[in-house]
Scaffold this active site. Structure first.
Site, mmCIF file in Angstrom:
data_model
loop_
_atom_site.group_PDB
_atom_site.id
_atom_site.type_symbol
_atom_site.label_atom_id
_atom_site.label_comp_id
_atom_site.label_asym_id
_atom_site.label_seq_id
_atom_site.Cartn_x
_atom_site.Cartn_y
_atom_site.Cartn_z
ATOM 1 N N HIS A 17 66.103 44.592 62.234
ATOM 2 C CA HIS A 17 66.033 43.607 63.110
ATOM 3 C C HIS A 17 67.047 42.573 63.618
ATOM 4 O O HIS A 17 67.223 42.370 64.638
ATOM 5 C CB HIS A 17 65.004 42.544 62.171
ATOM 6 C CG HIS A 17 63.650 43.244 61.964
ATOM 7 N ND1 HIS A 17 63.086 43.144 60.576
ATOM 8 C CD2 HIS A 17 62.625 43.978 62.282
ATOM 9 C CE1 HIS A 17 62.055 43.870 60.392
ATOM 10 N NE2 HIS A 17 61.770 44.178 61.743
ATOM 11 N N LYS A 41 47.082 40.679 57.122
ATOM 12 C CA LYS A 41 47.862 41.516 56.351
ATOM 13 C C LYS A 41 48.433 41.078 55.036
ATOM 14 O O LYS A 41 48.513 39.698 54.943
ATOM 15 C CB LYS A 41 49.307 41.636 57.413
ATOM 16 C CG LYS A 41 49.510 43.129 57.675
ATOM 17 C CD LYS A 41 50.648 43.190 58.673
ATOM 18 C CE LYS A 41 50.796 44.684 59.488
ATOM 19 N NZ LYS A 41 52.274 44.710 59.943
ATOM 20 N N ARG A 90 62.922 52.816 66.737
ATOM 21 C CA ARG A 90 63.831 53.707 65.669
ATOM 22 C C ARG A 90 63.700 55.034 65.859
ATOM 23 O O ARG A 90 64.627 55.583 66.031
ATOM 24 C CB ARG A 90 63.144 53.506 64.300
ATOM 25 C CG ARG A 90 63.746 52.040 63.968
ATOM 26 C CD ARG A 90 62.940 51.546 62.645
ATOM 27 N NE ARG A 90 61.544 51.651 62.656
ATOM 28 C CZ ARG A 90 60.746 51.206 61.819
ATOM 29 N NH1 ARG A 90 60.922 50.829 60.664
ATOM 30 N NH2 ARG A 90 59.242 51.351 62.190
ATOM 31 N N SER A 129 60.782 47.301 56.810
ATOM 32 C CA SER A 129 60.605 46.167 55.949
ATOM 33 C C SER A 129 59.626 46.728 54.705
ATOM 34 O O SER A 129 59.981 46.485 53.538
ATOM 35 C CB SER A 129 59.367 45.255 56.626
ATOM 36 O OG SER A 129 60.605 44.640 57.727
HETATM 37 O O1 PNS Z 1 56.796 43.986 63.191
HETATM 38 P P1 PNS Z 1 55.449 44.775 63.649
HETATM 39 O O2 PNS Z 1 54.381 44.411 62.518
HETATM 40 O O3 PNS Z 1 55.593 45.983 64.073
HETATM 41 O O4 PNS Z 1 55.182 43.710 64.846
HETATM 42 C C1 PNS Z 1 53.748 43.824 65.679
HETATM 43 C C2 PNS Z 1 53.465 42.781 66.478
HETATM 44 C C3 PNS Z 1 53.287 41.557 65.933
HETATM 45 C C4 PNS Z 1 54.460 42.649 67.651
HETATM 46 C C5 PNS Z 1 52.100 43.150 67.205
HETATM 47 O O5 PNS Z 1 50.956 43.493 66.342
HETATM 48 C C6 PNS Z 1 51.470 42.004 67.986
HETATM 49 O O6 PNS Z 1 51.933 41.719 69.037
HETATM 50 N N1 PNS Z 1 50.277 41.464 67.845
HETATM 51 C C7 PNS Z 1 49.819 40.542 68.257
HETATM 52 C C8 PNS Z 1 48.464 40.773 68.721
HETATM 53 C C9 PNS Z 1 48.301 41.271 69.902
HETATM 54 O O7 PNS Z 1 48.706 40.613 71.005
HETATM 55 N N2 PNS Z 1 47.619 42.374 70.189
HETATM 56 C C10 PNS Z 1 47.439 43.001 71.396
HETATM 57 C C11 PNS Z 1 48.515 44.275 71.485
HETATM 58 S S1 PNS Z 1 47.541 45.624 70.945
#
Ligand code: PNS
Length: 161
Positions: A17, A41, A90, A129
């Site tokens: 990150h 979560k 990745r 993570s």
């Molecule tokens: O580190 P992560 O868990 O891969 O991050 C995922 C994240 C936070 C970027 C994604 O889940 C997100 O943007 N969630 C907010 C909800 C949202 O906007 N969802 C619509 C897109 S499907």
């Protein structure tokens, strides 16, 4: 102003990150790293703890700020008047989920929110993570995965469980 948001769970922030943050900070005038406050979560660190870790790790990057959000990313981005989301890729395994999310965000925002992907540096391509937490839970060595101060905090979490 050329601004972007780097959203994520960051539970905890890894060296992968941090690599994306450093590289994105060179590309944009302002970068907001934002922790998703996802109550669903079962996170190891609270949102406040994750924000504090990110702040410590980025304290020498003057154009980086750390924040948190809940709800939809497009609503948060609109509120902040930002039109670019940064995500790290990745491997091919990330691609399907990231493509779907990026396209959904474009659809939901009527094309207002675009996603810029940075390929993870090879030395961090294996990092996640989740694996950091699994290794630490079994007392393994996470020193190559997270900064030292983060490793200490992760081990403390598992010692207190
Ligand atoms: O580190 P992560 O868990 O891969 O991050 C995922 C994240 C936070 C970027 C994604 O889940 C997100 O943007 N969630 C907010 C909800 C949202 O906007 N969802 C619509 C897109 S499907």
């Amino acid at each position: 102003m050329n601004a972007a948001i780097y959203p994520g769970s960051f539970d905890p922030m890894t060296l992968g990150h941090l690599d994306i943050i450093r590289r994105a900070a060179k590309m944009f005038d302002e970068l907001t790293v934002s922790v998703l406050d996802n109550k669903a979560k079962n996170a190891l660190f609270s949102v406040e703890e994750r924000v504090s870790i990110l702040k410590e790790a980025t304290k020498n990057l003057p154009n980086v700020t750390v924040d948190s959000f809940n709800g939809l990313l497009i609503d948060y981005a609109r509120q902040k008047n930002v039109r670019i989301s940064v995500r790290g890729l990745r491997a091919i395994t990330d691609f399907e989920y990231e493509l779907q999310t990026a396209q959904t965000n474009r659809m939901l925002s009527c094309g207002e929110l675009d996603t810029v992907f940075l390929t993870t540096s090879l030395e961090y391509a294996y990092l996640s993570s989740s694996s950091v937490k699994e290794i630490a839970a079994f007392h393994g060595d996470i020193s190559q995965c997270v900064p030292d101060f983060v490793a200490k905090l992760v081990y403390e979490k598992y010692a207190n469980r």
